[in-house]
Write a protein that holds these residues in place. Sequence first.
Motif, mmCIF file in Angstrom:
data_model
loop_
_atom_site.group_PDB
_atom_site.id
_atom_site.type_symbol
_atom_site.label_atom_id
_atom_site.label_comp_id
_atom_site.label_asym_id
_atom_site.label_seq_id
_atom_site.Cartn_x
_atom_site.Cartn_y
_atom_site.Cartn_z
ATOM 1 N N GLY B 26 0.753 -1.239 0.000
ATOM 2 C CA GLY B 26 0.000 0.000 0.000
ATOM 3 C C GLY B 26 0.785 1.290 0.000
ATOM 4 O O GLY B 26 0.199 2.362 -0.111
ATOM 5 N N ASP B 27 2.105 1.235 0.148
ATOM 6 C CA ASP B 27 2.895 2.469 0.050
ATOM 7 C C ASP B 27 3.792 2.341 -1.189
ATOM 8 O O ASP B 27 3.586 1.470 -2.023
ATOM 9 C CB ASP B 27 3.700 2.702 1.337
ATOM 10 N N ASP B 28 4.754 3.236 -1.349
ATOM 11 C CA ASP B 28 5.616 3.150 -2.527
ATOM 12 C C ASP B 28 6.534 1.944 -2.459
ATOM 13 O O ASP B 28 6.952 1.414 -3.488
ATOM 14 C CB ASP B 28 6.428 4.443 -2.683
ATOM 15 N N ALA B 29 6.873 1.516 -1.255
ATOM 16 C CA ALA B 29 7.695 0.323 -1.073
ATOM 17 C C ALA B 29 7.316 -0.302 0.262
ATOM 18 O O ALA B 29 6.743 0.362 1.132
ATOM 19 C CB ALA B 29 9.187 0.673 -1.092
ATOM 20 N N ALA B 30 7.625 -1.572 0.408
ATOM 21 C CA ALA B 30 7.470 -2.228 1.705
ATOM 22 C C ALA B 30 8.700 -1.937 2.550
ATOM 23 O O ALA B 30 9.775 -1.679 2.029
ATOM 24 C CB ALA B 30 7.313 -3.729 1.512
ATOM 25 N N LEU B 31 8.532 -1.958 3.876
ATOM 26 C CA LEU B 31 9.665 -1.778 4.792
ATOM 27 C C LEU B 31 9.788 -3.036 5.646
ATOM 28 O O LEU B 31 8.836 -3.438 6.315
ATOM 29 C CB LEU B 31 9.447 -0.562 5.688
ATOM 30 N N LEU B 32 10.967 -3.637 5.604
ATOM 31 C CA LEU B 32 11.196 -4.916 6.264
ATOM 32 C C LEU B 32 12.364 -4.819 7.229
ATOM 33 O O LEU B 32 13.349 -4.138 6.946
ATOM 34 C CB LEU B 32 11.511 -5.986 5.204
ATOM 35 N N ASP B 33 12.240 -5.524 8.355
ATOM 36 C CA ASP B 33 13.319 -5.564 9.339
ATOM 37 C C ASP B 33 14.113 -6.846 9.161
ATOM 38 O O ASP B 33 13.710 -7.906 9.662
ATOM 39 C CB ASP B 33 12.730 -5.507 10.758
ATOM 40 N N ALA B 34 15.229 -6.752 8.463
ATOM 41 C CA ALA B 34 16.083 -7.925 8.289
ATOM 42 C C ALA B 34 16.884 -8.123 9.563
ATOM 43 O O ALA B 34 17.504 -7.190 10.059
ATOM 44 C CB ALA B 34 17.011 -7.735 7.096
ATOM 45 N N PRO B 35 16.859 -9.337 10.140
ATOM 46 C CA PRO B 35 17.554 -9.566 11.405
ATOM 47 C C PRO B 35 19.068 -9.543 11.231
ATOM 48 O O PRO B 35 19.582 -9.850 10.157
ATOM 49 C CB PRO B 35 17.065 -10.955 11.813
ATOM 50 N N ALA B 36 19.764 -9.182 12.290
ATOM 51 C CA ALA B 36 21.226 -9.161 12.260
ATOM 52 C C ALA B 36 21.759 -10.589 12.140
ATOM 53 O O ALA B 36 21.122 -11.542 12.591
ATOM 54 C CB ALA B 36 21.758 -8.500 13.531
ATOM 55 N N GLY B 37 22.914 -10.727 11.520
ATOM 56 C CA GLY B 37 23.566 -12.031 11.452
ATOM 57 C C GLY B 37 23.047 -12.943 10.366
ATOM 58 O O GLY B 37 23.533 -14.059 10.207
ATOM 59 N N ARG B 38 22.041 -12.481 9.632
ATOM 60 C CA ARG B 38 21.497 -13.292 8.551
ATOM 61 C C ARG B 38 21.803 -12.631 7.215
ATOM 62 O O ARG B 38 21.837 -11.409 7.122
ATOM 63 C CB ARG B 38 19.965 -13.395 8.652
#
Lengths: 324, 324
Positions: B26-38
């Motif tokens: 629904g916005d111009d892009a999705a926002l994702l939280d990529a976990p540390a160490g991966r």
Amino acid sequence: MGEFELIDIIRTRCVHARNDVALGIGDDAALLDAPAGRQLAVCTDTLVAGVHFPRDTAPDDIGWKSLAVNLSDLAAMGAEPAWAQLALTLPDADGGFVERFAGGFAELANAHGVALVGGDVTQGPLTVTVTALGLVPRGMALTRSGARLGDAVFVTGTLGDAAGALELLRHREAGTGDRPDAFPALLARLNRPAPRLAAGLALRGIASACIDVSDGLLADLGRLCNASGVGAEIAADALPVSPQLASSCDAGTCRMLALSGGDDYELCFTAPATRTVEIDALLADAGCAATRIGRIVTGASVHVQDARGNPIDTPRAGWEHFPR
Amino acid sequence: MGEFELIDIIRTRCVHARNDVALGIGDDAALLDAPAGRQLAVCTDTLVAGVHFPRDTAPDDIGWKSLAVNLSDLAAMGAEPAWAQLALTLPDADGGFVERFAGGFAELANAHGVALVGGDVTQGPLTVTVTALGLVPRGMALTRSGARLGDAVFVTGTLGDAAGALELLRHREAGTGDRPDAFPALLARLNRPAPRLAAGLALRGIASACIDVSDGLLADLGRLCNASGVGAEIAADALPVSPQLASSCDAGTCRMLALSGGDDYELCFTAPATRTVEIDALLADAGCAATRIGRIVTGASVHVQDARGNPIDTPRAGWEHFPR
């Protein structure tokens, strides 16, 4: 020429390297090192031949534009672009087409430090889908939903140029109308849009909401208002129009194109009016002036007013697929 | 029905929620939280109507398959799927089609905890491009390039079922041949491939190289060998074939389909032969048996041998776009 030779052509032309690409084109998936403390911004846009670009568009322009429309989405989020995936469907194994397509794609990718890390090449009607991935400090992204009552509404650059070029192309096809001197400049706006990435970065922490103008100002500002639960009033006379567009059509057509024409890829954003001077300075540094065109009001729709404050009819809301 | 109503249909059906999605559709892009160490594993695959699936394939099967072929790529990397982007190009604003398509897509997405976070809906010839994003502990991904001399070659599940279904569909179109009792089971393998995600995870730290079998065993094992700088010898009699396929065609056809048929989406991997017992146990836990089918040798090609060690001719190398 097979699928894998075509992929090799793309790979040899899209050579921008990044330290955070652990594994690029050539395996089942790319492996990327997303830095800590950043959010990933991901967007996908498809261009279909004959729908999103004229069928006789030059291959390098198609390549450029397929990435540009996605980088524009990242710009609207205030994200810094990093990586891209390319899905290219084409009718024939035309190595020359792919070479020029990849050249245009790479030109823009290199300019913004984007690494092409994977994708797919398939046979079918000419269609290009790009997924762009960018990075933004956690919680700093610009979204559509933060506009507040009283905020000023701004737009970067000028509006209507790309739609002006499209109108002139249509007239040519219909065999009517001369082509004005400004045509090449307008056509460049249609075929080689410049994603406003520096402006998007500069607006982090300042803009309350932001969207890129891909389907027309009225349509896209309408979406921003909708997401924010507000309305907007736009001053028709404030709309920024290029000298090239102004010299190519009458004032009424200019205004209509600026309000409803698609493919501008400028940023439309809101911010407290008190920050106008600061915004002017920041965007001048970003190489992309912004114009204050209106304000956020109560309600749920976008109204356009003339110099006397009288409403102007805006019949066409902008591009939509599958119109009724 | 417009583009945005179609997107709403997709959104209401693809409802899997993840804590790491800061901003979804629904916005111009999705926002994702990529976990540390991966590390982030990213892949993109396109399905074109009439090329990658028969034009009369049920919409829910197209939706399932468009995600499955991408999750299969993540499986081959040993990655855990997390998010997906969907670019759907369709000729008409057919809400019923989109509803069923999204239903099939969501069924598989939910089964594997995948959140659909964005994409694009456009008008044009029926084409589906999915980008899948997965996560894998840094340095633990399976790639194509780690096969070593003496490694054993394994494949999960059974080979040739999907290609068998396609052959039977072709016979039907040609008006020849009865449809065997096993046809529905084979057709399910073609239309609803099961990505071997649990197997891919189980193989981390064990397999030396891995690839998914999408274009046929010979073609895909050939790519693995090419990336690893080795060759392979395969025992034709060891190729795992389902009872359904065996009951539907003669032994020679079975073997040809198992070697060259596409759309299996099994994993082909290499590992030290000494780990065979361990692999058997791990993959049994993953619900997906593996069969040892050969070994890695010097050279650059894949040879197939009969029970006496004599070479078998393998004329067709597997599916490729734009064949000569």
